[in-house]
Write a protein that holds these residues in place. Structure first.
Motif, PDB file in Angstrom:
ATOM      1  N   ILE A 175       0.646 -19.120   2.630  1.00  0.00           N
ATOM      2  CA  ILE A 175       1.964 -19.104   3.265  1.00  0.00           C
ATOM      3  C   ILE A 175       2.722 -17.863   2.817  1.00  0.00           C
ATOM      4  N   LEU A 176       3.036 -16.988   3.778  1.00  0.00           N
ATOM      5  CA  LEU A 176       3.878 -15.817   3.483  1.00  0.00           C
ATOM      6  C   LEU A 176       5.321 -16.294   3.687  1.00  0.00           C
ATOM      7  N   TYR A 177       5.874 -16.874   2.636  1.00  0.00           N
ATOM      8  CA  TYR A 177       7.126 -17.638   2.733  1.00  0.00           C
ATOM      9  C   TYR A 177       8.275 -16.827   3.321  1.00  0.00           C
ATOM     10  N   HIS A 178       8.444 -15.569   2.863  1.00  0.00           N
ATOM     11  CA  HIS A 178       9.603 -14.781   3.298  1.00  0.00           C
ATOM     12  C   HIS A 178       9.417 -14.156   4.679  1.00  0.00           C
ATOM     13  N   ASP A 228      15.556 -15.618   7.970  1.00  0.00           N
ATOM     14  CA  ASP A 228      16.456 -14.470   8.104  1.00  0.00           C
ATOM     15  C   ASP A 228      16.334 -13.534   6.897  1.00  0.00           C
ATOM     16  N   ARG A 229      15.205 -13.653   6.155  1.00  0.00           N
ATOM     17  CA  ARG A 229      14.985 -12.763   5.012  1.00  0.00           C
ATOM     18  C   ARG A 229      14.586 -11.364   5.476  1.00  0.00           C
ATOM     19  N   ILE A 268       9.041  -7.879  -2.494  1.00  0.00           N
ATOM     20  CA  ILE A 268       8.624  -9.159  -1.892  1.00  0.00           C
ATOM     21  C   ILE A 268       7.989  -8.881  -0.532  1.00  0.00           C
ATOM     22  N   MET A 269       8.651  -8.032   0.272  1.00  0.00           N
ATOM     23  CA  MET A 269       8.143  -7.719   1.606  1.00  0.00           C
ATOM     24  C   MET A 269       6.762  -7.070   1.515  1.00  0.00           C
ATOM     25  N   LEU A 270       6.580  -6.128   0.583  1.00  0.00           N
ATOM     26  CA  LEU A 270       5.296  -5.418   0.483  1.00  0.00           C
ATOM     27  C   LEU A 270       4.170  -6.353   0.044  1.00  0.00           C
TER      28      LEU A 270
END
Lengths: 282, 282
Positions: B5-8, B65-66, B89-91
Motif C-alpha cells: 500500500i502506497l499510503y500517501h 490530498d497529500r 515520502i513521495m520519492l
C-alpha cells in the motif's frame, strides 16, 4: 517594514485588513491535510453554534495551493502539509498574521495522525514532550549554517486540561506520552517497507522498543518545531494525535478507509470539547 | 510482501494494476505545488501531441490530498509539497511504484522555485551539486537514531544535456550552480522577515556572500534528499529551479503574480524541450 507579504498564505498587510479578518481569533488548530482541516472547521462551527447549518467555509488562502485556511468565529483551522519544514513555514507566517491582527491570548493545537508504539490503533496521544530520533527533548535548527538547539516542552496545564476533557468524553483511549518527531517516514521511523532499507527486522524492533522505554508512545513529523516555535514566541501549544497503527506490529497502514476516517475525527472531538468548555458552552 | 500500500498516494498493488497504469513511464517531473504540476502535464501533453486538445487530466491520487499525480503518455507529473520530509515520502512511494510497474530507463527531474543568490530574478539554475547549510555536498539521514551521510551528486551528463537545451531555446538566462538545500525557509535561509530572527542584516549578508563564494547560486528545500535517493536507487536525476528573487537584495517575494507565473513556466519549458528531444520530436 511597511508591507508584509505572507507569501505562502497569499495574504499581505498591504492587500488585506488583518485586524478585521483575524482580530477575534482565540484558537488555532492545525493539521497536515487540507480536507481534514476543512472538515474540522465545519465540525467546530456546528459544535459552537456559529454560522448557519450547511454553510460552506471558503479557503482564506485560495490564492495559493501551499496551505488551506478556514475560519469560524474565534477558531482558525489551517493545514500545514507534511514534515518539519512545511509546518515551520506555516507557523512563521501564522505568528506574523496573529501579530499583525493584534490577537491576544491565542492557543494553538496540532490535531494530527501518527504511528503508535505499544498502543491499540485509534488511541489518542497528548504529547508531554516532543523528542528527536535519539529521544532527546530538543529541536535542532540551523541558523547561518550553525546548529542551535531549542527546547520542545509543551504547556503542561493545557495538556492536563485536554486530558480532563478526554476523561469527560470517555469515547476513546487517551494517554500522555512523549512524541518522537522525525524527518522521514520510512528510514527515519525504522520502517521495513520503504524504497531504501539498510537494517533488519530485529534492529527495527530494538530501536522501537528503546523508544518505548524512553516514554515514546507515538511518532510523527511536525511536533518538535511546533513546540520549539511556540516556546520562543510565547504562545500556549499542545499536540494531540491519533495513532493509525501499532508500529510494534507492522509498518503498513492497511486499516480500512472508513475506520481511518473515524480515528482521524478523535483529536477533533477532543479539541472541540476543550474549546467549547473554554468558551463556557459545556 | 504480498500487497504493498502506497499510503500517501492512495494506491496499492492489491487494488491497482501498476504495470498497466504506469509501465510506459520514462520521465517523471516533480515540483512542490499541485496546481503547477497539473499545468505542466497539460503543457507537456500538448508539446508531445499526446491526448486531445482541451483534455482534462484526472488526479491519479484523488483518494488523498497529500500529493497530486498526473500522467500523459510517457510523462508522470507529481507534486511533492514543501521540504525534505515531504518530498522524501513521495520519492519512497514513487520508486516503489516504478518498481512494481516494471518501468525501465526512467529519468526524474525536479522543476521547482527557489531564491537566487547574485542572479536576476527569473534566472534558471541547473544544479551541479546540492549542498547543505554548511555548503557541503551531503545529506544527513537519521537511521535508527544515528546520522548517516549520503552523497548529493547529480547526473553530470543529464545536467549538460539540459544546459544544451537552454542554449537552443535561448529564451531566459540559465546557469549551472550549486543549490543550497535547507530545512527552513526563514531562519534556515537567513531571512530577516520571519517570526523569529536572531541575527543582524550584516550577518545575513556575510552568510549569503559566503554561500555565493562556495558556488551556491540558489536556495530551496528539497534537492539534497532528491539527489541522495536518486543516487542510492540508481536513477538519473536533475534539479532545474527558477529563482523568484535575488536574496542579496531582499527577502520578500513581492514580484507581481503574473510575472511569478511566467517565471515558474521556465523550468517547464526547458524540461519540455529536453523530453521532446529525447523522444526524437525536436
Amino acid at each position: 517594514m511597511s508591507d508584509d507579504i505572507l507569501y505562502h498564505f497569499a495574504l499581505g498587510t498591504g492587500t488585506h485588513d488583518f485586524p478585521a479578518l483575524f482580530g477575534d481569533v482565540k484558537f488555532v488548530c492545525v493539521g497536515g491535510s487540507p480536507s481534514r482541516m476543512k472538515a474540522f472547521i465545519t465540525y467546530i462551527a456546528e459544535e459552537l453554534g456559529v454560522g448557519s447549518p450547511g454553510q460552506d467555509y471558503p479557503n482564506i488562502c485560495a490564492g495559493t495551493d501551499r496551505y488551506a485556511m478556514y475560519k469560524a468565529g474565534p477558531v482558525l483551522s489551517i493545514s500545514h502539509g507534511m514534515g518539519i519544514p512545511s509546518i515551520a513555514i506555516m507557523l512563521h507566517e501564522l505568528f506574523k498574521l496573529l501579530c499583525h491582527s493584534k490577537c491576544s491570548n491565542v492557543t494553538i493545537i496540532r490535531i494530527g495522525t501518527s504511528g503508535g508504539i505499544g498502543l491499540a490503533p485509534g488511541s489518542v496521544v497528548i504529547t508531554k514532550q516532543s523528542v528527536d530520533a535519539t529521544f532527546k527533548p530538543q529541536f535542532e535548527q540551523f541558523v547561518l549554517g550553525k546548529p542551535v538547539y531549542r527546547s520542545t516542552n509543551l504547556d503542561e496545564e493545557l495538556a492536563q486540561d485536554l486530558m480532563e476533557c478526554a476523561k469527560e468524553l470517555d469515547q476513546f483511549k487517551t494517554v500522555f506520552g512523549n512524541t518522537m518527531c522525525t524527518l522521514d517516514f520510512y528510514e527515519g521511523q525504522a520502517r521495513l517497507d520503504g524504497a531504501i532499507c539498510s537494517y533488519t527486522e530485529e534492529e527495527k524492533a530494538q530501536y522501537l522498543t528503546a523508544a518505548y522505554k524512553a516514554g515514546v508512545r507515538n511518532i510523527e513529523m511536525e511536533s518538535s518545531v511546533f513546540a520549539a516555535m511556540c516556546n520562543i514566541i510565547g504562545i500556549k501549544g499542545a499536540v494531540v494525535c491519533v495513532t493509525l497503527l501499532n508500529r510494534l506490529e507492522g509498518d503498513q497502514i492497511s486499516t480500512p478507509h472508513d475506520v481511518l476516517g473515524e480515528y482521524q475525527k478523535r483529536p477533533q472531538i477532543l479539541v472541540g470539547h476543550w474549546i467549547k468548555k473554554r468558551l463556557g458552552k459545556k
